[in-house]
Every structure is written in C-alpha cells, then in structure tokens.
Design an enzyme around this catalytic site. Structure first.
Site, PDB file in Angstrom:
ATOM      1  N   CYS A   1       3.140   7.564   3.203  1.00  0.00           N
ATOM      2  CA  CYS A   1       3.987   8.586   2.904  1.00  0.00           C
ATOM      3  C   CYS A   1       5.212   8.212   3.942  1.00  0.00           C
ATOM      4  CB  CYS A   1       3.142   9.506   3.604  1.00  0.00           C
ATOM      5  SG  CYS A   1       2.063  10.191   2.570  1.00  0.00           S
TER       6      CYS A   1
ATOM      7  N   TYR B   1      -8.302  14.333   1.126  1.00  0.00           N
ATOM      8  CA  TYR B   1      -7.471  15.165   0.141  1.00  0.00           C
ATOM      9  C   TYR B   1      -8.063  15.574  -0.956  1.00  0.00           C
ATOM     10  CZ  TYR B   1      -4.123  12.963   3.061  1.00  0.00           C
ATOM     11  OH  TYR B   1      -3.428  12.367   4.134  1.00  0.00           O
TER      12      TYR B   1
ATOM     13  N   ARG C   1       0.782  -1.540   6.989  1.00  0.00           N
ATOM     14  CA  ARG C   1       1.590  -1.458   8.044  1.00  0.00           C
ATOM     15  C   ARG C   1       2.105  -2.999   8.179  1.00  0.00           C
ATOM     16  NH1 ARG C   1      -3.059   0.561  11.805  1.00  0.00           N
ATOM     17  NH2 ARG C   1      -4.104  -0.544  10.283  1.00  0.00           N
TER      18      ARG C   1
ATOM     19  N   SER D   1       0.702  -1.262   0.028  1.00  0.00           N
ATOM     20  CA  SER D   1       0.260  -0.018  -0.177  1.00  0.00           C
ATOM     21  C   SER D   1       0.856   1.195  -0.126  1.00  0.00           C
ATOM     22  CB  SER D   1      -0.884   0.117   1.278  1.00  0.00           C
ATOM     23  OG  SER D   1      -1.924   0.871   1.070  1.00  0.00           O
ATOM     24  N   PRO D   2       0.374   2.242  -0.482  1.00  0.00           N
ATOM     25  CA  PRO D   2       1.231   3.442  -0.616  1.00  0.00           C
ATOM     26  C   PRO D   2       1.232   4.208   0.928  1.00  0.00           C
ATOM     27  CG  PRO D   2      -1.120   4.108  -1.415  1.00  0.00           C
ATOM     28  CD  PRO D   2      -0.985   2.422  -1.309  1.00  0.00           C
TER      29      PRO D   2
HETATM   30  C1  LIG Z   1       3.022   5.527   7.651  1.00  0.00           C
HETATM   31  C2  LIG Z   1       1.898   5.400   6.755  1.00  0.00           C
HETATM   32  C3  LIG Z   1       1.662   6.358   5.572  1.00  0.00           C
HETATM   33  C4  LIG Z   1       0.430   6.174   4.798  1.00  0.00           C
HETATM   34  N1  LIG Z   1       0.737   6.794   3.700  1.00  0.00           N
HETATM   35  C5  LIG Z   1      -0.578   7.052   2.672  1.00  0.00           C
HETATM   36  C6  LIG Z   1      -0.327   7.115   1.225  1.00  0.00           C
HETATM   37  O1  LIG Z   1       0.427   7.912   1.128  1.00  0.00           O
HETATM   38  N2  LIG Z   1      -1.452   7.275   0.677  1.00  0.00           N
HETATM   39  C7  LIG Z   1      -2.464   6.353   0.910  1.00  0.00           C
HETATM   40  O2  LIG Z   1      -3.639   6.476   0.064  1.00  0.00           O
HETATM   41  N3  LIG Z   1      -2.634   5.737   2.080  1.00  0.00           N
HETATM   42  C8  LIG Z   1      -1.746   6.012   2.867  1.00  0.00           C
HETATM   43  N4  LIG Z   1      -1.484   5.486   4.207  1.00  0.00           N
HETATM   44  C9  LIG Z   1      -2.618   4.401   4.491  1.00  0.00           C
HETATM   45  C10 LIG Z   1      -2.384   3.194   4.081  1.00  0.00           C
HETATM   46  O3  LIG Z   1      -2.012   2.886   2.710  1.00  0.00           O
HETATM   47  C11 LIG Z   1      -3.510   1.864   4.182  1.00  0.00           C
HETATM   48  O4  LIG Z   1      -4.629   2.309   3.634  1.00  0.00           O
HETATM   49  C12 LIG Z   1      -3.578   2.058   5.876  1.00  0.00           C
HETATM   50  O5  LIG Z   1      -2.578   1.976   6.531  1.00  0.00           O
HETATM   51  C13 LIG Z   1      -4.592   0.894   6.119  1.00  0.00           C
HETATM   52  O6  LIG Z   1      -3.785  -0.329   6.025  1.00  0.00           O
HETATM   53  P1  LIG Z   1      -2.994  -1.261   6.939  1.00  0.00           P
HETATM   54  O7  LIG Z   1      -4.202  -1.689   7.980  1.00  0.00           O
HETATM   55  O8  LIG Z   1      -2.572  -2.589   6.090  1.00  0.00           O
HETATM   56  O9  LIG Z   1      -1.940  -0.579   7.464  1.00  0.00           O
HETATM   57  C14 LIG Z   1      -0.495   5.314   5.107  1.00  0.00           C
HETATM   58  C15 LIG Z   1      -0.436   4.643   6.251  1.00  0.00           C
HETATM   59  C16 LIG Z   1       0.699   4.759   6.829  1.00  0.00           C
HETATM   60  C17 LIG Z   1       0.767   3.543   8.304  1.00  0.00           C
END
Ligand SMILES: Cc1cc2nc3c(=O)[nH]c(=O)nc-3n(C[C@H](O)[C@H](O)[C@H](O)COP(=O)(O)O)c2cc1C
Ligand SMILES: Cc1cc2nc3c(=O)[nH]c(=O)nc-3n(C[C@H](O)[C@H](O)[C@H](O)COP(=O)(O)OP(=O)(O)OC[C@H]3O[C@@H](n4cnc5c(N)ncnc54)[C@H](O)[C@@H]3O)c2cc1C
Length: 801
Positions: free
Chosen positions: A463, A621, A766, A460-461
C-alpha cells in the site's frame, strides 16, 4: 564470598574455574551427584567458530581441550541410497568424559572444592551462601524448586531419540536417513576420539512404536538400531549408556535469577542436539556470569545477576530459535522424500537458517553448483512443483512470453517496446543446458498457466496510501514502474479495494469506479512497454480494518466522523481496534454485493491489462476475518467449523476465477496462522492447508503465504524468513505451489528458500522499497547476465570491465 555450585557439568565446572580466576578468595563448592567422570552421553561437538571464546576465557583448559579434539570439515549425508558430501565446514569434538576430566582437574587446581556423590535434595538450604549457581542440567531440581520465579516452559519435540556411541570408524559428520520396515530412522553421527563416534538415533513416534522400542532396554535399543543401520555399520557395534528414548525437551525460562540464585546451562535453556550447541551455551553462560561479577564486583550479587541475564538472553534466544527450527526440520524430514539427494543435502545444511545459500556457496561451491544444476534440471523436467502446476519447458528467453507478451490481453498490440529489439547475445547464459553451469535458483523461470516469469523474485504488494478517491496516479506509476524496470520476475501492485467502503484509508487504491480502470491501465501499459515483468493486481476488501487514518509513522487509528469515517463490514460486529466503532455483521445481501464487486473489479483488472490476479485473504481484512475464529463469531453457515468459515472466501474465489481469463494465473494471499498454534485459538497452519487444497481444486495457481493480522494480540516469531515454514507446510501438505514472504532479506535468502524446495517464488516487500533494482543487482552479484532496460544499458556490469 561463599559460592555454592549445584551440578558439576560443563556449566558448573567452567563457572568454578573462571570465578576462581577472577576472585581467588571466593570459596567455591561444586556439588555433583555422580562419581567423577561418571556421565551420560558420548562425544560433544563444537563448530569451528565456537572455539575462540574458550581460548580467551581460560587458555590452560582450552589448550587441553584442543589437544583432545578430533577435527574434520566434511558433512556426509546418506539419503535415498546415495552419499552426498559437503565440505568446507569446521568441526571439533571430544568425549564428554574427557571434557569433564579436564574441567574437573582445572577447577580443583584453582582451588574449587569438588564434592562428588553429593546429591542436592533441597536447593533452598544453600540460600545462606552469597551466591548459588543452579546448573543441574535439563531436569533441574533448582529450576523446579523456584519455578514461580523462573517461570519455566518445557516443550517436548515430536521425535524420539536415543544417545548412543559406536566404534564405527568415521571421519566426518555423518547423517544417515534410512527407510526401515518400520519407517524412517535418522542417525546423527560424528567421531570424537580415535576409536569412537557419537551415534544419536532419532525417529518419529510411529516408527519408534512400530519397531518395538517403547520401553526397550539398552540392549534392545542397541540390537534394533544395529539391525536398522547394519548396511552402514558393516559389523561395527553400537554402545549404550543409559540411552533412554526421550523426546527432546526445549526448556525456556522467563527469568534466570531468584534472589542470590542464578540458573546456568541446560537448567536455564536447552538447544536441540542437532545444532550441537548445548555445551557451548553452558560454557558461554559461565563466561558471561563471571564477566558480570568482574564488572560489578562480588559485593553486589543482584546487580551482577541482572547484568548477566541482560547480557545473555538475546544470544540464547537466537540460538534456541535456530535449534527449534532445526529440530522441527528433523521432525518433518519425511516430507522431503521425493527430493533429489543433492537438494535434500542443501535443505539439511540450511535447515536452521544459520547457513544460507551464499554461505554454503563460499564453503562448498561445487555442492551449490550441483544444487543449481538440479534446480534447473527439475524445472526443465517439470518436476518442481509439489502440486505439479509449475510445468517446466524449454523456452527461449529471448522471446517475450505469455500474456504479458507482444499481444495485449484484449488482443491489441502494445505500443513499441525497447524489448522488441533482439539482444540474444545477452541472453545466452539464460539458456542453460543440462549438465552445464546453471544460475542460482532465483534466475530459473517459472510458469503459471499461460505466463512465464523470467525469474523467481516477486515484488510484494505494498500500500502506498497515495491514491485519491481510490484512483492511482503518478506516484504509483513511478513506484511500480521502477520496480518493473528493476528486473523482478513479477510485480504485484498494492492491495486494491473493490468498493469504497472496502478501503483501509482515504489514500488506498481502488478498482470500484470506471475511471479507476484507465488509471491502472496507464501503469500496466508502461510496465509492459518498458520491462519484461508481468504485473499483478491484488484485489481486496478491508472489512473491519477499514475506515482508518493513515499517518506516515504507520500507526493507523480509526477515523473520526469529522475526518470522514465510514461504516465498515465484517463477519461479526466486533471491531479490530477496540477504540473504533463496531462493523456491521454482513447479511446475505452484503455478501452478494461484495462478491459481485470482486467480480466487477476482476473484469476491470483484465481490461486494464493485468497479467495475474491475487486475491487478498490475509492480514485480517475481510476474507481473512471470515477464516479466523478470532474475528468470525457467526452461528450461521459462515461461522464455527472451518468448513463454514471457508465458505464465503471460497465463494468469492470461485466467482473471481470464473471471471478471470483461463490463461491468467490467480494466487491467494493467506494468513497461514494467527500465531496461536499451540492453543489452536486462531487460524492454524493445518487449517490453512485444508483451505489451500480447496483453493487448488477451484483453480488457484499459487498460495502467497503470509501470517497474522486478525487480532492485535498475535505475536509472530519474527526473524529471518520467519513465515517460510508455513509456506513449506502448505507446499508439501496441500500439494500446491507457494510464494514465501516475510523477512526474506535479499537474493541470498531467496536462493536459500528456493534451492531447498521450501517455496516456488520468493516475495520481497521492504527490500524492494530500499532497492527497486534488487534483481538486477543480484544478477550482477552472482555474475548472471540478465537484460537491463535499454536506456540503462551503459551502466550494466559486464565481464572484464
Ligand atoms: C509499506 C507496506 C505496505 C504493505 N501493503 C501491503 C498490501 O497492500 N498487501 C499485502 O498483502 N501486504 C502488504 N504489506 C505486507 C508486505 O507485502 C509483506 O508481506 C511484508 O512487508 C513482509 O515482507 P518483507 O519482510 O519483505 O517486507 C505491506 C508492507 C509494507 C512494508
Ligand atoms: C543427545 C544429546 C546430544 C548432545 N550433543 C551435544 C553436542 O554434540 N554438543 C554440545 O555442545 N552439546 C550437546 N548436547 C547438550 C549438552 O549435553 C548439554 O547442553 C550440556 O551438557 C549442558 O551442560 P550443563 O552443565 O548445563 O548440564 P549437564 O551437562 O547436564 O550437567 C548437569 C550436572 O548436574 C548434575 N546434577 C543434576 N541434578 C543434580 C542434583 N540434584 N544434585 C547434584 N548434582 C546434580 C548432573 O549429574 C550433571 O553432572 C547434547 C545433548 C543431548 C541430549
């Protein structure tokens, strides 16, 4: 101690038993309006794991209950003219009458006073007792009488159901999904003694009305249901017992206590019958309440009641969540009509998320092997995607595929790669033939336009807040490079902003200066050279969530002027963070300029060699805030009705799609819901289905389904795989492939989501921070032979080592 127990169901009787055991001097009166053993319902089922608690709490009644149990381990499902059997489960059931009889006898033997045919009309008259226990069931008078303290909420399910019995001789949990001339009817049936089965019939409102069941008497209900299920009942009868058609009420209360009065069982909370846990919950409540009195003594009632509530609420909330998910599954079951029976059965088994792919694989490996084979077969037949875009084909995994392949996007061959060397012996297991064992669904490839992903795990993307003036550097090279080496099918680089003012923070990545192209190209080239993972860029504009100070506790706040704050843009001049300055409401010139910035970044992303583009229209956004009525208050053509709120995001999408090569896929990340689904105040899943359909028509290949972010007040129901229901809804209702994201906590969850047909790709953020090699590790765990980076080859797990 004088105790008044209002209601003589499982909760009240079991509480009486345990309380007398703990405090033999307590004077306990149980008031029950019915005569002994005069009850509604037929059998009560418990799953295997729920039985230990009965033994511990009261071995005497547990022994009697066990003696009356019918037990079995199979679940049989009739769907689309086929039986599918899943084994390895453990269930026990007995008749509700038998359970009550055992509990009544035991309570009386221990000295409880059981007063039958004693209807409580005003619970307040008992408040002079030391303790009043309100356990008068789902329609609790006690709960209503003190509603101001308990603050109850009742949510009615969408389906109609009737609780019937039958003399149908079955020896397993049996689900029937029968298409009648009125619509789909589903039966949940299980044996509960030598001769009888519970037979709950559930159907959708329209089918229920069409079958003339509105206002039906017991006899009419029986006649209609016997006709609908005649093919299965084979002449056996259905039996009614006050079998009214109801919509299942899910009861929740903010508190379960009021002064010296406490709620137990269905009076406090209900759980849809499809997870068969209401009686268990009621009895566990009784155990917890008595444990609280044991801990705090009978003299401090308020303290014991507080301790009881504290000890119970989380477990109850979790179970209620599972039950809600299960209930919604049955409410939506019509959408799965096109699934193969084995897939449908897997979907049914995993509906409440309590059973996952790995659990089921341990219980019933044959069923899961069949699910894997069907997944692979459907992919090869091109039958996977709801939208038909996932065109399956039999391709050789040994060859690099698509635009991430041997010829770079601009026609230039990339520098020599370790993967140019053929290692076909390692790829044999990836070339699975029909009928042979297939790997778990995550290892089935996926095609979007000219690109084939080797597996369905997506990074996943995320930042990284580590860019300088928008330019990515060494951190990003290592971060993205290692995730690509880790074997994922696709790596999506972080939110990359198309203008400087479109960044969230000073550290956000950009693609708004020429110099940014080379910085990105270095990373893309490394990924192409060193791995088989295609890499995507996520293009974005932060809108009113820009100009923030990032700190590593991830509690961002608006930048001050001294810290270099900049002016932000949004559909309306309303700040996201009330402490921040208002953004500028975009005029047409702003909209044109930002759209062109998206187009320029798109061209540069192609130049840098990205294989896939994701447009970020989620998390509050810019594009997301145009979509949400909680952030967009415009009164021109871009605000108000959904059609207007979608207009600018669609304009941007159209322009980006035109600028992006036809062979390369585009996904759009959406916040499917602002989590005000009931009031409809924010973006709803139903609205997002409409948006997704429009995107699909404009050439969007997948929807990446996230949620929330538009206003700080959104309250997502966090939990495992919590956004998957939105992904699934979009997949089926908008007929477009989807990526699911959000608390998919590893390969097991990913397989669960994919195998059930809830999404096409599984996206993890994550988990990939914690383990860049997640996919390689998953392959090792499942014994699937996948390619490892050459320099790491010595560490690759191999059979027999
Ligand atoms: C450190 C961090 C940075 C993130 N940056 C982005 C981002 O740049 N673009 C985006 O669409 N979501 C961003 N997210 C959200 C994640 O892509 C994802 O949708 C969210 O963490 C839920 O997924 P997970 O439970 O697998 O972490 C970010 C999440 C984390 C933890
Ligand atoms: C269709 C269906 C199927 C189900 N299947 C299962 C299953 O398989 N397994 C399972 O574990 N659970 C099942 N349940 C749930 C289960 O029936 C309840 O969760 C469980 O009975 C709750 O126990 P209780 O003691 O809290 O309430 P109840 O069993 O409802 O008992 C409440 C008692 O209070 C009495 N009462 C009510 N009002 C008054 C009054 N004013 N004065 C005096 N007495 C009063 C009632 O007569 C009743 O005896 C099912 C529920 C439904 C609707």
């Amino acid at each position: 101690m004088r105790v008044e127990v209002l209601g003589g169901g499982p909760a009240g009787l079991y509480f009486g038993i345990l309380m007398r055991k703990a405090f033999p001097d307590a004077a306990i009166t149980v008031r029950e309006r019915n005569r002994p053993r005069e009850t509604f319902g037929f059998g009560v089922v418990f799953s295997d794991e729920t039985l230990g608690f009965l033994d511990e709490a009261d071995a005497e009644s547990a022994a009697e209950i066990r003696a009356r149990f019918r037990t079995w381990s199979d679940i049989r499902t009739w769907f689309e003219g086929e039986w599918t059997v899943s084994t390895g489960h453990g269930f026990s059931a007995l008749s509700r009458v038998a359970l009550l009889e055992i509990l009544e006898r035991r309570a009386a033997a221990l000295g409880c006073e059981l007063r039958f045919e004693d209807e409580v009309r005003d619970p307040a008259v008992f408040l002079d007792a030391d303790l009043v226990v309100g356990c008068d069931g789902v329609n609790s008078l006690v709960r209503e009488r003190f509603a101001e303290s308990f603050r109850p909420k009742v949510e009615l399910g969408r389906c109609r159901f009737s609780w019937l019995g039958s003399d149908w001789p079955i020896d397993a949990f049996t689900f029937l999904f029968v298409e009648s001339e009125h619509g789909l009817f589903q039966a949940h049936a299980y044996p509960y003694d030598g001769e009888r089965a519970t037979f709950i019939v559930e159907t959708h409102e329209e089918a229920w009305r069409a079958a003339g069941l509105d206002g039906a008497s017991d006899a009419e209900t029986v006649a209609t249901c016997e006709r609908i299920f005649a093919g299965h009942l084979g002449g056996h009868r259905l039996i009614a017992n006050r079998s009214l058609w109801r919509r299942f009420p899910t009861v929740t209360c903010e508190r379960w206590r009021h002064e010296n009065l406490v709620l137990l069982g269905d009076a406090a909370h209900t759980a849809h019958f499809s997870i068969g846990s209401g009686t268990k919950l009621a009895m566990e409540d009784a155990i917890a309440l008595v444990a609280a009195f044991r801990a705090h003594g009978s003299g401090d009632v308020p303290r014991a009641l507080a301790a009881y509530e504290e000890a119970r609420w989380l477990d109850v909330a979790k179970l209620q969540r599972a039950a809600q998910t299960s209930r919604r599954w049955f409410e939506s079951s019509r959408r799965y009509r096109a699934q193969a029976p084995v897939t449908f059965t897997f979907n049914l088994m995993t509906r409440s998320k309590r059973i996952t792919y790995d659990n089921l694989r341990a219980r019933d490996p044959e069923l899961v092997a069949a699910v894997d084979r069907e997944f692979r077969r459907a992919w090869r037949a091109g039958a996977h995607a709801a939208g038909g875009a996932d065109v399956g084909e039999d391709f050789q995994l040994g060859e690099r595929q698509g635009v991430a392949g041997a010829v770079g996007p601009s026609g230039v061959a990339p520098s020599p790669s370790p993967f140019n060397e053929s290692r076909s012996q390692l790829l044999e297991t990836e070339k699975v033939e029909d009928g042979l064992p297939a790997p778990p669904p995550i290892f089935t490839p996926f095609r979007a336009r000219g690109l084939v992903l080797r597996n369905r795990i997506v990074v996943s993307p995320m930042c990284q807040y580590s860019a300088v003036d928008g330019e990515v550097g060494d951190w990003h090279l290592v971060h993205l490079g290692s995730r690509a080496l880790g074997g994922a099918g696709l790596v999506i680089a972080e939110m990359t902003d198309v203008t400087a003012e479109g960044r969230i923070t000073h550290g956000c990545a950009g693609l708004y200066e020429r110099a940014h192209v080379a910085a990105w190209k270095r990373i893309v080239d490394f990924v192409h050279r060193s791995s088989r993972a295609p890499i995507a860029i996520q293009l974005a504009h932060a809108g009113r969530k820009g100009s923030m100070l990032h700190d590593w506790s991830f509690t961002d706040r608006p930048l001050t002027a001294a810290e270099g704050a900049w002016a932000t843009l949004a559909p309306s001049p309303v700040p996201y963070d009330p402490s921040g300055p208002p953004p500028k409401a975009m005029d047409r010139a702003d909209m044109d300029r930002v759209r062109e910035a998206f187009v320029r970044a798109t061209r540069w992303a192609d130049e840098a060699g990205f294989d896939w583009l994701e447009l970020h229209a989620a998390h509050g956004y810019l594009l997301s805030s145009f979509l949400s009525p909680l952030a967009n208050f415009r009164d021109d053509d871009y605000g108000g009705a959904l059609e207007n709120r979608m207009r600018y995001p669609l304009e941007v999408f159209r322009a980006v799609r035109e600028a992006w090569p036809a062979a390369k896929p585009i996904s759009v990340r959406v916040s499917a819901s602002d989590w005000f689904e009931e009031s409809g105040a924010g973006t709803t899943a139903a609205e997002t289905v409409v948006f997704a359909r429009q995107l699909g028509a404009l050439g969007c290949d997948l929807i990446d389904v996230s949620s929330a972010g538009n206003v700080p007040e959104s309250e997502p129901e966090f939990g495992r795989m919590y956004q998957v229901p939105f992904a699934e809804q979009i997949r089926y209702e908008a007929a477009i492939p989807v990526m699911a994201v959000g608390a998919i906590q590893g390969a097991d969850h990913a397989n669960t989501v994919l195998a059930a047909g809830r999404a096409d790709l599984a996206v993890m953020a994550r988990p990939h921070l914690a383990d860049p090699y997640l996919t390689l590790h998953a392959a090792a765990g499942y014994g699937v032979d996948v390619e490892w980076p050459d320099p790491y080859f010595p560490a690759k797990p191999r059979r027999g080592r």
